[in-house]
Design an enzyme around this catalytic site. Sequence first.
Site, PDB file in Angstrom:
ATOM      1  N   ASP A 168       0.869  -1.165   0.000  1.00  0.00           N
ATOM      2  CA  ASP A 168       0.000   0.000   0.000  1.00  0.00           C
ATOM      3  C   ASP A 168       0.924   1.239   0.000  1.00  0.00           C
ATOM      4  OD1 ASP A 168      -2.320   1.656   0.713  1.00  0.00           O
ATOM      5  OD2 ASP A 168      -1.449   1.694   2.719  1.00  0.00           O
ATOM      6  N   ASP A 170       0.035   5.153   1.184  1.00  0.00           N
ATOM      7  CA  ASP A 170      -0.077   6.084   2.324  1.00  0.00           C
ATOM      8  C   ASP A 170      -0.117   5.333   3.642  1.00  0.00           C
ATOM      9  OD1 ASP A 170      -0.595   8.997   1.292  1.00  0.00           O
ATOM     10  OD2 ASP A 170      -1.706   7.670  -0.035  1.00  0.00           O
ATOM     11  N   ASP A 372      -1.934  -0.492   5.697  1.00  0.00           N
ATOM     12  CA  ASP A 372      -2.326   0.071   7.003  1.00  0.00           C
ATOM     13  C   ASP A 372      -3.812   0.395   7.115  1.00  0.00           C
ATOM     14  OD1 ASP A 372      -2.275   2.267   5.162  1.00  0.00           O
ATOM     15  OD2 ASP A 372      -2.328   3.600   6.897  1.00  0.00           O
TER      16      ASP A 372
HETATM   17  O1  LIG Z   1      -4.520   3.099  -0.255  1.00  0.00           O
HETATM   18  P1  LIG Z   1      -3.619   4.201   0.201  1.00  0.00           P
HETATM   19  O2  LIG Z   1      -2.407   4.358  -0.644  1.00  0.00           O
HETATM   20  O3  LIG Z   1      -3.272   4.045   1.664  1.00  0.00           O
HETATM   21  O4  LIG Z   1      -4.487   5.527   0.053  1.00  0.00           O
HETATM   22  C1  LIG Z   1      -5.557   5.805   0.955  1.00  0.00           C
HETATM   23  C2  LIG Z   1      -5.765   7.296   1.018  1.00  0.00           C
HETATM   24  O5  LIG Z   1      -4.472   7.839   1.303  1.00  0.00           O
HETATM   25  C3  LIG Z   1      -4.332   9.253   1.292  1.00  0.00           C
HETATM   26  O6  LIG Z   1      -4.949   9.792   2.462  1.00  0.00           O
HETATM   27  C4  LIG Z   1      -4.301   9.409   3.666  1.00  0.00           C
HETATM   28  O7  LIG Z   1      -2.953   9.920   3.676  1.00  0.00           O
HETATM   29  C5  LIG Z   1      -2.862  11.366   3.654  1.00  0.00           C
HETATM   30  C6  LIG Z   1      -1.385  11.732   3.578  1.00  0.00           C
HETATM   31  O8  LIG Z   1      -0.653  11.180   4.627  1.00  0.00           O
HETATM   32  C7  LIG Z   1      -3.552  11.931   4.912  1.00  0.00           C
HETATM   33  O9  LIG Z   1      -3.488  13.355   4.898  1.00  0.00           O
HETATM   34  C8  LIG Z   1      -5.024  11.463   4.928  1.00  0.00           C
HETATM   35  O10 LIG Z   1      -5.647  11.906   6.117  1.00  0.00           O
HETATM   36  C9  LIG Z   1      -5.096   9.945   4.851  1.00  0.00           C
HETATM   37  O11 LIG Z   1      -6.425   9.501   4.747  1.00  0.00           O
HETATM   38  C10 LIG Z   1      -4.918   9.848   0.041  1.00  0.00           C
HETATM   39  O12 LIG Z   1      -4.839  11.244   0.107  1.00  0.00           O
HETATM   40  C11 LIG Z   1      -6.335   9.360  -0.191  1.00  0.00           C
HETATM   41  O13 LIG Z   1      -6.820   9.870  -1.395  1.00  0.00           O
HETATM   42  C12 LIG Z   1      -6.301   7.854  -0.275  1.00  0.00           C
HETATM   43  O14 LIG Z   1      -7.601   7.364  -0.534  1.00  0.00           O
END
Ligand SMILES: O=P(O)(O)OC[C@H]1O[C@H](O[C@H]2O[C@H](CO)[C@@H](O)[C@H](O)[C@H]2O)[C@H](O)[C@@H](O)[C@@H]1O
Length: 428
Positions: A168, A170, A372
């Site tokens: 993954d 983020d 995560d």
């Molecule tokens: O599947 P992933 O790669 O884990 O993406 C899931 C979401 O991740 C991002 O949001 C998350 O991370 C951001 C940066 O650290 C944080 O600001 C936010 O609160 C988290 O939810 C991304 O911006 C989303 O669009 C994704 O869906």
Amino acid sequence: MLCIFGDEKLSGSLHLMDCMPNSSDKKTLKRTYKPKKLNLDPMDIKSNHAAPVLTDPVPITKSRLGIHSSLLPYSPGATFSSGMYITIPRRKVIPSKLDDIRSSGWLDAMKSSSPPRKKLTKDSNIEVAADDSQLVYRSWMLKYPSALASFEQIMNYAKGKRIALFLDYDGTLSPIVDDPERAFMSPAMRSAVKNVAACFPTAIISGRSRDKVYEFVGLTELYYAGSHGMDIMGPVRQSDTGDNHSNCIRSTDKQGKEVNLFQPASEFLPMIDEVFSSLVEFTKGIEGAKVENNKFCVSVHYRNVDEKNWTTVAHGVHGILKDYPRLRLTHGRKVLEVRPVIDWDKGKAVEFLLDSLGLSESDDVLPIYVGDDRTDEDAFKVLREKNRGYGILVSSVPKESNAFYSLKDPSEVMSFLKSLVRWKKSRI
Ligand SMILES: O=P(O)(O)OC[C@H]1O[C@H](O[C@H]2O[C@H](CO)[C@@H](O)[C@H](O)[C@H]2O)[C@H](O)[C@@H](O)[C@@H]1O
């Protein structure tokens, strides 16, 4: 027997010994998995409503564990004997109805969607609380052992197998930050991912748009799946006639290499764009709210919104989605994610990629998925239910998961990737 109750859907106790990957012989996965007893996934919560909301698992706190810390059975490398048990009260399943937006259940789900930031303080009471939560965390790790501490055990199982790695982005490869546009990967992590991809087929499966995640990672030696697996650029198989999947087309990547592009939700593009515009318009009046277009899904971030306005965010998003019965809403880490109602998720993306890599039919393949977030649970579940491989949950707080192992944060993920590379090189 170590019994843990963590979800309303558990019909009985979960025998921890049964789901612990703590054997070193090759039958570990098959012997330790008891699917009927480990039905923990809140993604199963069904709703007849057009836009069901699936809640994030509430992190397990000491009070949720409902036990005195002195009863928590932790000792490093402990083996489990009868009589040791932890009881976690069953989590209340929150009904997925529009009317529930204002209820405390809704806000709880929003509040629990990401671990709280650690505050540096010298207050002695808070230090005691921190000690207790560490104890709870270590107790939780009996069920989800550290993939670093259990590395040898994992590799014992991997002997004679081909590892396929799924990551993954983020919260796994980059730390969670306030501004989604600045979720950069460190150069050290980039180099770790590059090295591991040179050893094993590696793919990144993210909720972001595929272009965005590629922009962050910037490595050509990987496969990328964006929009929670609804936008996959994978390899072309020699035997591939191109018609195994509808919505699969031949294309070329940025280097001109022939690839397969799989976009099962392509018909939703105009709808997603429309909803994105409405959400941007709606959130203009809410300080801190941010809407991100992830191509086949849309993220509504509320991490920087004052908590007293979270109900407004939830209410507004639901109001807009009422007009889109073919879209649904899921919860991520301080984010509401709008996505098409199609039978596709990160778990399906893992299966698709294994198939594209020619790794789906053989027993000598060990897929490992590191993630995560709620949406990563779909992938953990596929690996667990099919006795295929290992899910590794990245979390600094205890939560119920379909993963087998855990890692605390992205820096531990990096150590794990480096260990994989060392292991591979030691075998050449
Ligand atoms: O599947 P992933 O790669 O884990 O993406 C899931 C979401 O991740 C991002 O949001 C998350 O991370 C951001 C940066 O650290 C944080 O600001 C936010 O609160 C988290 O939810 C991304 O911006 C989303 O669009 C994704 O869906």
